[in-house]
Each structure stands twice: as structure tokens, then as C-alpha cells.
Design an enzyme around this catalytic site. Sequence first.
Site, PDB file in Angstrom:
ATOM      1  N   GLY A  35       2.033   2.401   5.238  1.00 31.69           N
ATOM      2  CA  GLY A  35       3.058   1.373   5.441  1.00 31.69           C
ATOM      3  C   GLY A  35       4.025   1.717   6.562  1.00 31.69           C
ATOM      4  O   GLY A  35       4.470   0.846   7.306  1.00 31.69           O
TER       5      GLY A  35
ATOM      6  N   GLY B 297       0.834  -1.200   0.000  1.00 32.83           N
ATOM      7  CA  GLY B 297       0.000   0.000   0.000  1.00 32.83           C
ATOM      8  C   GLY B 297       0.865   1.244   0.000  1.00 32.83           C
ATOM      9  O   GLY B 297       2.055   1.199  -0.370  1.00 32.83           O
ATOM     10  N   SER B 298       0.286   2.340   0.427  1.00 30.97           N
ATOM     11  CA  SER B 298       0.989   3.623   0.353  1.00 30.97           C
ATOM     12  C   SER B 298       2.091   3.717   1.406  1.00 30.97           C
ATOM     13  O   SER B 298       2.054   3.030   2.438  1.00 30.97           O
ATOM     14  CB  SER B 298      -0.024   4.748   0.569  1.00 30.97           C
TER      15      SER B 298
ATOM     16  N   CYS C 161       2.503   0.569  -8.924  1.00 27.10           N
ATOM     17  CA  CYS C 161       3.550   1.096  -8.044  1.00 27.10           C
ATOM     18  C   CYS C 161       4.807   1.368  -8.852  1.00 27.10           C
ATOM     19  O   CYS C 161       5.628   2.203  -8.479  1.00 27.10           O
ATOM     20  CB  CYS C 161       3.827   0.123  -6.909  1.00 27.10           C
TER      21      CYS C 161
ATOM     22  N   GLU D 278       5.717  -3.374   0.990  1.00 24.52           N
ATOM     23  CA  GLU D 278       5.778  -3.114  -0.463  1.00 24.52           C
ATOM     24  C   GLU D 278       4.997  -1.832  -0.698  1.00 24.52           C
ATOM     25  O   GLU D 278       3.783  -1.858  -0.889  1.00 24.52           O
ATOM     26  CB  GLU D 278       5.150  -4.279  -1.243  1.00 24.52           C
TER      27      GLU D 278
HETATM   28  P1  NAD Z   1      -3.561   2.184   0.854  1.00 25.15           P
HETATM   29  O1  NAD Z   1      -2.332   2.380   1.662  1.00 25.15           O
HETATM   30  O2  NAD Z   1      -4.599   3.225   0.919  1.00 25.15           O
HETATM   31  O3  NAD Z   1      -4.283   0.818   1.255  1.00 25.15           O
HETATM   32  C1  NAD Z   1      -3.624  -0.417   1.203  1.00 25.15           C
HETATM   33  C2  NAD Z   1      -4.278  -1.396   2.157  1.00 25.15           C
HETATM   34  O4  NAD Z   1      -4.036  -0.972   3.500  1.00 25.15           O
HETATM   35  C3  NAD Z   1      -5.796  -1.508   2.018  1.00 25.15           C
HETATM   36  O5  NAD Z   1      -6.171  -2.861   2.139  1.00 25.15           O
HETATM   37  C4  NAD Z   1      -6.297  -0.683   3.198  1.00 25.15           C
HETATM   38  O6  NAD Z   1      -7.586  -1.058   3.638  1.00 25.15           O
HETATM   39  C5  NAD Z   1      -5.259  -1.015   4.234  1.00 25.15           C
HETATM   40  N1  NAD Z   1      -5.128  -0.070   5.353  1.00 25.15           N
HETATM   41  C6  NAD Z   1      -5.411   1.254   5.366  1.00 25.15           C
HETATM   42  N2  NAD Z   1      -5.124   1.775   6.587  1.00 25.15           N
HETATM   43  C7  NAD Z   1      -4.644   0.769   7.336  1.00 25.15           C
HETATM   44  C8  NAD Z   1      -4.158   0.667   8.676  1.00 25.15           C
HETATM   45  N3  NAD Z   1      -4.113   1.724   9.483  1.00 25.15           N
HETATM   46  N4  NAD Z   1      -3.715  -0.528   9.114  1.00 25.15           N
HETATM   47  C9  NAD Z   1      -3.721  -1.605   8.289  1.00 25.15           C
HETATM   48  N5  NAD Z   1      -4.190  -1.584   7.029  1.00 25.15           N
HETATM   49  C10 NAD Z   1      -4.638  -0.416   6.554  1.00 25.15           C
HETATM   50  O7  NAD Z   1      -3.083   1.945  -0.676  1.00 25.15           O
HETATM   51  P2  NAD Z   1      -3.958   1.877  -1.998  1.00 25.15           P
HETATM   52  O8  NAD Z   1      -4.461   3.229  -2.353  1.00 25.15           O
HETATM   53  O9  NAD Z   1      -4.910   0.743  -1.928  1.00 25.15           O
HETATM   54  O10 NAD Z   1      -2.837   1.446  -3.076  1.00 25.15           O
HETATM   55  C11 NAD Z   1      -1.983   2.336  -3.720  1.00 25.15           C
HETATM   56  C12 NAD Z   1      -0.620   2.382  -3.065  1.00 25.15           C
HETATM   57  O11 NAD Z   1      -0.068   1.072  -2.967  1.00 25.15           O
HETATM   58  C13 NAD Z   1       0.374   3.179  -3.889  1.00 25.15           C
HETATM   59  O12 NAD Z   1       1.169   3.941  -3.044  1.00 25.15           O
HETATM   60  C14 NAD Z   1       1.181   2.098  -4.590  1.00 25.15           C
HETATM   61  O13 NAD Z   1       2.455   2.525  -5.026  1.00 25.15           O
HETATM   62  C15 NAD Z   1       1.255   1.059  -3.528  1.00 25.15           C
HETATM   63  N6  NAD Z   1       1.551  -0.257  -4.097  1.00 25.15           N
HETATM   64  C16 NAD Z   1       2.798  -0.788  -3.900  1.00 25.15           C
HETATM   65  C17 NAD Z   1       3.135  -2.005  -4.470  1.00 25.15           C
HETATM   66  C18 NAD Z   1       4.503  -2.607  -4.283  1.00 25.15           C
HETATM   67  O14 NAD Z   1       4.649  -3.796  -4.523  1.00 25.15           O
HETATM   68  N7  NAD Z   1       5.509  -1.844  -3.865  1.00 25.15           N
HETATM   69  C19 NAD Z   1       2.186  -2.705  -5.235  1.00 25.15           C
HETATM   70  C20 NAD Z   1       0.923  -2.146  -5.400  1.00 25.15           C
HETATM   71  C21 NAD Z   1       0.612  -0.917  -4.824  1.00 25.15           C
END
Ligand code: NAD
Length: 542
Positions: A278, A273-274, A329, A295
Site C-alpha cells: 500500500g 492490502g498490506s 484486518c 485500506e
Molecule cells: P497484498 O498486499 O499481498 O495484496 C493485495 C492486492 O494487491 C492483491 O490484489 C495483489 O495482487 C495486489 N498487489 C500486489 N502487489 C501489487 C503492486 N505492486 N501494485 C498493485 N497491486 C499489487 O495483501 P493480501 O495478502 O491479499 O491481504 C492481506 C492484507 O490486507 C493484510 O495486511 C490486511 O490487514 C489487509 N487488509 C486490509 C483491509 C482494510 O480495510 N484495512 C481489509 C482487508 C485486508
Amino acid sequence: MIAHLRHLTRRLPAQRGRLLSGQQQQLRSASFLIDQPEYSFLKDLGLERDNPGVFSGHWQGRGPTITSYDPGTGQAIATVRQGNVQELQQAIGLTVEAYKQWRQVPAPVRGEIVRQIGDELRKYKEPLGKLVSLEVGKIYSEGQGEVQEFIDICDYAVGLSRIYAGQVINSERAQHTILEAWRPLGLVGVISAYNFPNAVFGWNAAIALTTGNSVLWKGAPSTPLVSVATTKIVAEVLRRNNLPAVVSLCQGGTDVGAALVADKRVNLLSFTGSCQTGRDVGVEVQRRFGKVILELGGNNALIVDESANIKMALDAALFGCIGTTGQRCTTTRRIIVHEKLHDSFVEALTVKYAQLLPRIGHQLEAQTLVGPVHTQQNVDSYKATIEEAKLLGGTVAFGGRVLERAGHYVEPTIITGLSHDASVVHRETFAPIVYVLKARDVNEAIAWNNEVEQGLSSAIFTENISQAFKWIGAQGSDCGIVNINTTTNGAEIGGAFGGEKATGGGRESGSDAWKQYCKRATITVNHSGELACAQGVVFNVE
Ligand code: NAD
């Protein structure tokens, strides 16, 4: 049919008072894509209009109901009853129990189960890939490609199950042998992002299961149908083999995610995630001495050296910047071009971008190359970022507009004239915006590549062998993915995937990423018949 449905949906609030309840029922039914014949592939996946979103041997869901929408039309697809924290905790308990059984299964037999999961995915590749496209907004071939990635990692894991191994180390003590063995960790929690709702779970689950762990997954709240459909496919394989739920699911929002992160029974938490979320996840897992794979976001640069094959660099930029409508990403967010080539490169790139305009459309239409972005939030951050870029002195060389139609469509956008360290340039905006920067030489380009917080992917286009080796050397790119003459995005499963710095440092998928799903046991065996201490230490009372 889509236009017809849109018409119906628009009329619904105004006419509600006048409709008979039977008609109302019919209309409400018509407003869910799952009830339309064109979307029968959703039913082929075992989905219904209302789906339970928690699985730990059986399906349930007592949390809030969430509606999943098609980003290409804004229409509702179906609903999912998410889990609450209590259900998550129960699922954790059951999945830990399942692990105790699973760890006793020989690794090649576990590999055989993963092989069956891969085969089951092959059967459902077409409808599942279509669902990935429909729910995320990515085009048909990318949806299919995402499921293929899960199939590929299953194949990889089957081989891995027979060859992953420790080693024998020479002991300094006579008739002693040191062994190194890799053991499962226990329960692996997987939290995934919306943009790869199937493959990220696949990379983690295939390797975690093969190495003897059980897996509990929480997918993104806006892609719950992919989570449910994927889990059904895996669950069927487990059922056929009389296995307990070594894979479980608890769909939910931040509360469920945070509870999964905080739970001591989760030995490894793999978070995608972001960077912002993260960072908090990483700290929280560390607080309880758990293991974590992060990631996170990228801010990926493509460098065009003076010697570059320009045609190839342009093609790479096109897919890198616009593939998945800028929501990978590994999307190319910065193009750093040698000053002598800058103007002609921008011109040629805008010509290519213009050719794509007629190819913006619904993600499941055959001619579409640029689908919608996922949600209104992506549209809003697209608009805000372009405004900020303009205020900072940037020029919109191409695009910049939100398209006035149902769904979330924006024009792929090129921005020039910004400083390499402008705030927008250093930030990941999850939309198809690229900044083209003008650099004096490769040294300056490498410095700019490395100066951002994130360290996921990078690429150089060069025909100069010295520049190429500088790029992959210690003084070169500081990213986890360091490509030459190919795109920043579209990695294969054979290599380890992940990035440095604010991208989190985690590695998934191929190479030796499997080690992250194991604990290492160093085992000293004394077969001498006498006790001897290392380093010549004498410690006895005789
Ligand atoms: P996000 O961070 O908003 O959400 C990711 C996940 O985290 C979701 O399932 C969300 O419900 C969960 N989440 C949110 N708050 C949380 C908390 N406090 N505790 C635990 N879990 C929580 O990300 P998004 O908008 O779904 O995805 C886009 C981001 O993900 C971009 O920054 C992208 O670069 C990144 N990404 C990285 C990779 C990689 O492999 N490096 C791959 C895909 C996406």
C-alpha cells in the site's frame, strides 16, 4: 467424497504412465471440485472448469491461467485465465467510455441500478457466500455475512443516491451565491485483498457507481473465482438495463496491479492490502496526482480494564482473535490486560480456546468455527512468528502447532510474557496468534495501543465512564475504529471504515465516505449584473 478425491489426487502422478488417455481425462476431471455434484453451486454461479478472468462488456483472458485451490483440502476448484497488461489497458479505455454515458444518468436512477445489483446478490447469496468460504477458507456463516455486507451497502447506496448533496454558502458579495457540488471523479480502480474478496469490491462499487463513476476491479490472484462470479452477477444487471460495462474486471497479478496503479486514466485508486504494498501504491498514485484510498494492515488491541465485564471481554477476545482464523484486518492481535486481571484472564481464555479445538475443520462443515488459513504462506509466517516470539522470551500459553492434515490448518495461539514493543508484537502476522500483555493501568494500555505503526481498530472493555471517555477522546485511541465493550472486528457498513497511520488513512463504506469518490466543485454565481471582486479588491480601467 472429499477424502475420496484426495485419494485420487495423491495417486495421480504415480499412475499417470499406466493410464489410458480417456481414464486420464476422467481422473483429471475428477480432481476439480467444480465437476463434483456436491459443488454444483459453483455452476449455479455461472462458473466453469476454465473461466475467463477479464470482463469489459464481454469475457476474455489471455494472461496466465491460475488454479484456485480449496485451502481446506488443497484440492483444485477450477481455473481462471487472467488478463495481461494489454487487456487491462483496453478494459480501462472501455470503462472510461462507459463512464461518459453513466455520468449523464440521474443519481437516483443510478441508485435504482445499484438496488437491482443488491437484489441479484440476494438471489445468489447462498452459492456466492459458499464460494467465498470455499476459496478463502472462512466458515460458512462468515462467507454468507460477507455477501450480506455487499447487499447492505447496496441498500445504503440506494438511499444515498437521493440524498447526497452539496450546499449553498453565503457570499460576501451582494447578489452572489456560492454553491458546493459533488461530481463523479471518472474511473475508480479497485484492487482488493484475498481475505474479503467480495465485500471490499462491494463497498467501493456501490458507492462509486451511485456517485456516477465507473469501476475497474482487480481482485486478489488467489481468489479469482469470487471475482469472476461477482462480476457475472453485476454484469447481468447491466445487460438487462442495456448499460455499457460501467463495472469491469481484470484478474491478474502484480504486473496488472502495478499497471492499474500507474495509469493516469484511473482517477481514484482504492487499494486494500498490506501496508508494504500500500505504501508503494500510495506513492505511485501521488506521483501522477491521482486520488487514492488506502485500506491497509492493522495491529489491533483489545484493552481489558480493571472494571471490565470479564465474560464479555473473553467472548470478544475469542471472536476477535480467532474469527476468520485470524485473517481480518481488524483481528485482535494484542490483548492488553490490567495487571491484577492478567493471569486469571489468560487462564480463562485458554479454557475457551481449548473448547474450540474440536471445532477446527473444513470451512464448509456445519460445526466448524475455525477454518484453515488461506495458503501455505500463512502457515509459514505463523510458524516463523511463533519461533521468533519464543526466541524473544515469549511463552506459548496455548496452541502453537500446525495440524498434520491436508489443507492449511493451524492451532489458534496465545503468547504471553513478551515486551509490549517486541518486534513480533509490533508486526501484523496474518494468522490466529494473539499476544497478551500486562499493563499497570489504562494510561499505559492506551500508550501501548498507540505505539504501533498501524492505526486501524481498537477496543476497551471497561465499566468506568471516565476511562471510557478518555479512550474516545483526543488523548485516547489513535485508531480509525475506537470501540467500547465490543470486538475490534466485525464493523457495520453504516459507519466509515478505515484507519490511521500505516493503515493508510482511507475511509470506505458509510457516513460521508462517499465524498472520497467525488470531486468537489465550488461554484460562485454572480447574479448582480456587475463584476465585483472579493476582499474589496478594485481592478478596472475606468
Ligand atoms: P497484498 O498486499 O499481498 O495484496 C493485495 C492486492 O494487491 C492483491 O490484489 C495483489 O495482487 C495486489 N498487489 C500486489 N502487489 C501489487 C503492486 N505492486 N501494485 C498493485 N497491486 C499489487 O495483501 P493480501 O495478502 O491479499 O491481504 C492481506 C492484507 O490486507 C493484510 O495486511 C490486511 O490487514 C489487509 N487488509 C486490509 C483491509 C482494510 O480495510 N484495512 C481489509 C482487508 C485486508
